[in-house]
Motif scaffolding. Structure first.
Motif, mmCIF file in Angstrom:
data_model
loop_
_atom_site.group_PDB
_atom_site.id
_atom_site.type_symbol
_atom_site.label_atom_id
_atom_site.label_comp_id
_atom_site.label_asym_id
_atom_site.label_seq_id
_atom_site.Cartn_x
_atom_site.Cartn_y
_atom_site.Cartn_z
ATOM 1 N N ILE A 39 8.432 -2.810 -5.096
ATOM 2 C CA ILE A 39 9.018 -2.712 -3.760
ATOM 3 C C ILE A 39 9.339 -4.108 -3.240
ATOM 4 C CG2 ILE A 39 8.508 -2.112 -1.359
ATOM 5 C CD1 ILE A 39 6.895 0.248 -2.409
ATOM 6 N N LEU A 70 7.747 6.707 -4.089
ATOM 7 C CA LEU A 70 7.625 5.831 -2.924
ATOM 8 C C LEU A 70 8.611 4.668 -3.022
ATOM 9 C CD1 LEU A 70 5.890 5.300 -0.383
ATOM 10 C CD2 LEU A 70 4.516 3.807 -1.794
ATOM 11 N N ILE A 73 11.883 5.921 -2.069
ATOM 12 C CA ILE A 73 11.970 6.121 -0.620
ATOM 13 C C ILE A 73 12.232 4.796 0.089
ATOM 14 C CG2 ILE A 73 10.593 6.689 1.423
ATOM 15 C CD1 ILE A 73 9.311 8.893 -0.245
ATOM 16 N N GLU A 74 11.528 3.753 -0.357
ATOM 17 C CA GLU A 74 11.723 2.435 0.262
ATOM 18 C C GLU A 74 13.158 1.955 0.041
ATOM 19 O OE1 GLU A 74 9.595 0.745 2.172
ATOM 20 O OE2 GLU A 74 8.131 2.368 1.990
#
Lengths: 381, 261
Positions: A39, A70, A73-74
């Protein structure tokens, strides 16, 4: 879904088509071990581009779990934040399945979780007042049920749990004796030592014996003993009853037809009221011995003269007064300890609070009642 | 399904003090499998589970968890190995002083470098998996028994462990909630491929979820049956196994009746 022992590296490759269409190719695993760094690096890298649409190509991804989701999503958040379109392409059926289980498409739109609103000062004050009143009611009804149980025990001595009472007498009295004796001895020693410095200037060495014996039997003996018992036994009572309360043992007693107060509190109360005065007598004795040691070794007093002076100073009333007070302290400690135990609700943290509160309120009540005793003695004695 | 063993138990003896509960037990659990340990009360099911999750050291024997022998690890290494597993305890063992979301977030915050915001998204996904969306800010004491179990499951799955252990998942639940939990276990096993080891004696649960079982016995202190539960029910020659699956008391010895249900 698994966490490999060594973090697996995911590879990524960013290519830019005309008009800001960015394609991000990811290969390898996307799991718990590398989601965090991924991320960070991806968001740093993508910031360099002016993105009009972001396409994530998952063709090379072998494994993706919810930590991988996740990351996606980020990425989507980043894209939509810059008003860019977001697409996922070449996702395998397995990944698609997982994303649909996780409700991937609607995860962003979820409303922020409602926080419980914090009430105003007035609500707090009101709640605290209501709480206080109901606490007072509870205390009164608890004292009432203790009195009823005691009356019941007096009329039917068989209903007292004698073995429990003996056990608590051992716990409170016998097992508490060494620490009470040691601390009292040291207190006597310190008092004699401190006062000797002053009294020696007047050649009044012999009055060290009077000071130590009078102060200990009237005030300090009962108080020190009570504070030690509050710390040792008051806390133990609260913790024991509190733990029984949360593991439903108190409820079990009730449904089996026992009166929990009679069963749990009365033996403790009787044991403490018998043993704490005895402990106080020991405390007086050891303090006088502490003073004696200082008197003989440092003040050139003889053992006989020290003891004679002690006997001359003390009246039977002084000893009796101290013992009477310690009996009252014992009752206070047990009542508060048991009360806090019965007030436990919920879980482990509540037991901790009850224990703390049992010791703190016991010590407070000991000091408060001692001052009341002093006032009574002053005007009445 | 790949037949690669993920847990190997070899000649394991466990007990408390001087009492041996299980004597030289050996079995394998394969990757991705739904494995059930069953047996009557007092046969050592829970003891075996506690030994497998490293809570009690075995007297002798080995437990090899995904390549690491539990019995020879020191404290720090043991904790590293234990990160590969998740456990759903009988009472869910949620921390009462934390909200549901904080309970689930605890291991994630501790062991991953994710930023706070991502963790809360992840927690929402985890709670979604066990159908507890919207209960993030509830305290465990505000949840029903079944919801607590599901929240406990979400916490056990927080780091996506390879192996999940369940201690009597249906204990204390009504049949409907218990069936829902069974469905959830099956669903998670299928979609995530997690190996699951379940200790139970609920017959219906066993037939609903188990792919393979071992049955423990109090008297022989070991395994008396191993295999597919349906096959064992219909074909086992062992009288205890038969009685267990047919839910019948041991007739000749009424004093010990009831232990097989």
């Amino acid at each position: 879904m698994k966490i490999p022992e060594t973090p697996t590296k995911a590879q990524y490759e960013i290519s830019e088509a005309p008009q800001g269409a960015v394609i991000l190719r990811i290969c390898g695993n996307m799991d718990a071990s590398n989601a965090g760094p991924m991320i960070q690096t991806l968001s740093a890298r993508l910031r360099e581009y002016a993105i009009s649409s972001l396409t994530v190509d998952l063709e090379g991804v072998d494994y993706l779990d919810d930590f991988g989701a996740l990351v996606l999503i980020e990425l989507r958040k980043m894209a939509t934040h810059g008003r860019a379109a977001f697409h996922i392409i070449h996702a395998s059926d397995k990944i698609k399945d997982l994303l649909s289980i996780l409700d991937f498409d609607s995860l962003d739109e979820q409303l922020p979780i409602q926080k419980k609103s914090s009430p105003s000062v007035f609500v707090h004050i009101g709640e605290a007042t209501i709480q206080l009143v109901s606490d007072m009611k509870y205390v009164l009804s608890f004292i009432g049920s203790i009195i009823i149980s005691l009356v019941h025990v007096c009329s039917k001595p068989r209903s007292l749990r004698k073995n429990d009472t003996l056990l608590y007498m051992q716990r409170v009295g016998v097992e508490g004796l060494p620490i009470v004796a040691l601390i009292s001895f040291l207190m006597g020693l310190i008092m004699a030592f401190m006062s000797s410095v002053q009294l020696q200037q007047f050649g009044a060495n012999i009055y060290v014996a009077s000071l130590v014996s009078l102060a200990m039997t009237r005030e300090l003996g009962p108080i020190i003993t009570a504070i030690i018992v509050a710390g040792r036994s008051g806390s133990a009572f609260a913790a024991e009853i509190g733990t029984m309360k949360i593991s439903e043992e108190v409820d079990a007693l009730f449904t089996m037809g026992f009166n929990p107060v009679l069963f749990l509190a009365v033996p403790k109360l009787i044991a403490a009221v018998i043993m704490v005065p005895i402990l106080t007598l020991f405390s007086d004795l050891f303090a006088i011995m502490g003073g004696l040691l200082v008197g003989v070794s440092m003040l050139d007093l003889t053992v006989n003269s020290y003891i004679a002076q002690t006997i001359k100073t003390l009246s039977l009333f002084d000893v009796f007064w101290g013992v009477l007070k310690s009996g009252i302290f014992a009752a206070l400690i047990t009542l508060i300890g048991c009360l806090r135990g019965f007030q436990v609700r919920g879980g482990a943290a509540s037991v901790g609070q009850a224990t703390t509160s049992a010791v703190v309120s016991s010590i407070f009540m000991i000091i408060l009642s001692d001052s009341i005793f002093s006032v009574i003695l002053r005007y009445w004695g | 399904m790949t037949r690669k063993p993920i847990i190997q138990v070899r000649e394991l003896s466990v007990g408390y003090g001087d009492v041996i509960i299980l004597d030289r037990v050996s079995f394998d659990v394969y990757e991705g499998e739904l494995f059930v340990i069953l047996g009557g009360s007092g046969c050592g099911k829970s003891t075996l589970l506690k030994a497998m999750i490293g809570l009690i050291p075995p007297f002798s024997g080995q437990i090899i968890m995904d390549g690491d022998d539990l019995s020879i690890q020191d404290e720090t290494n043991l904790q590293k190995v234990l990160r590969k597993i998740g456990v759903l305890y009988q009472g869910a063992a949620l921390f009462g002083s934390m909200t549901v979301a904080e309970n689930v977030a605890l291991p994630i915050e501790e062991y991953t470098p994710l930023p706070r915001e991502s963790i809360s998204t992840l927690v929402r996904m985890k709670l979604g998996l066990v159908s507890l969306q919207g209960y993030e800010n509830h305290f465990p004491s505000e949840l029903s028994g079944g919801m607590k179990k599901r929240a406990g499951l979400a916490r056990a799955m927080a780091l996506n462990p390879k192996i999940l252990f369940f201690d009597e998942p249906s204990a204390g639940l009504d049949p409907i909630t218990s069936a829902e939990l069974d469905d959830l276990i099956l669903h998670l096993n299928r979609s995530l491929g997690t190996t699951m080891v379940i200790v139970t004696h609920e017959l219906e649960s066993i037939f609903a979820v188990a792919q393979r079982i071992i049955m423990l016995d109090k008297h022989s202190k070991g395994i008396i049956a191993e295999g597919d539960p349906r096959y064992l029910r219909d074909h086992s020659q062992n009288p205890f196994v038969k009685q267990f699956f047919n839910r019948r008391a041991i007739e000749e010895d009424l004093d010990t009746a009831g232990k097989d249900t």
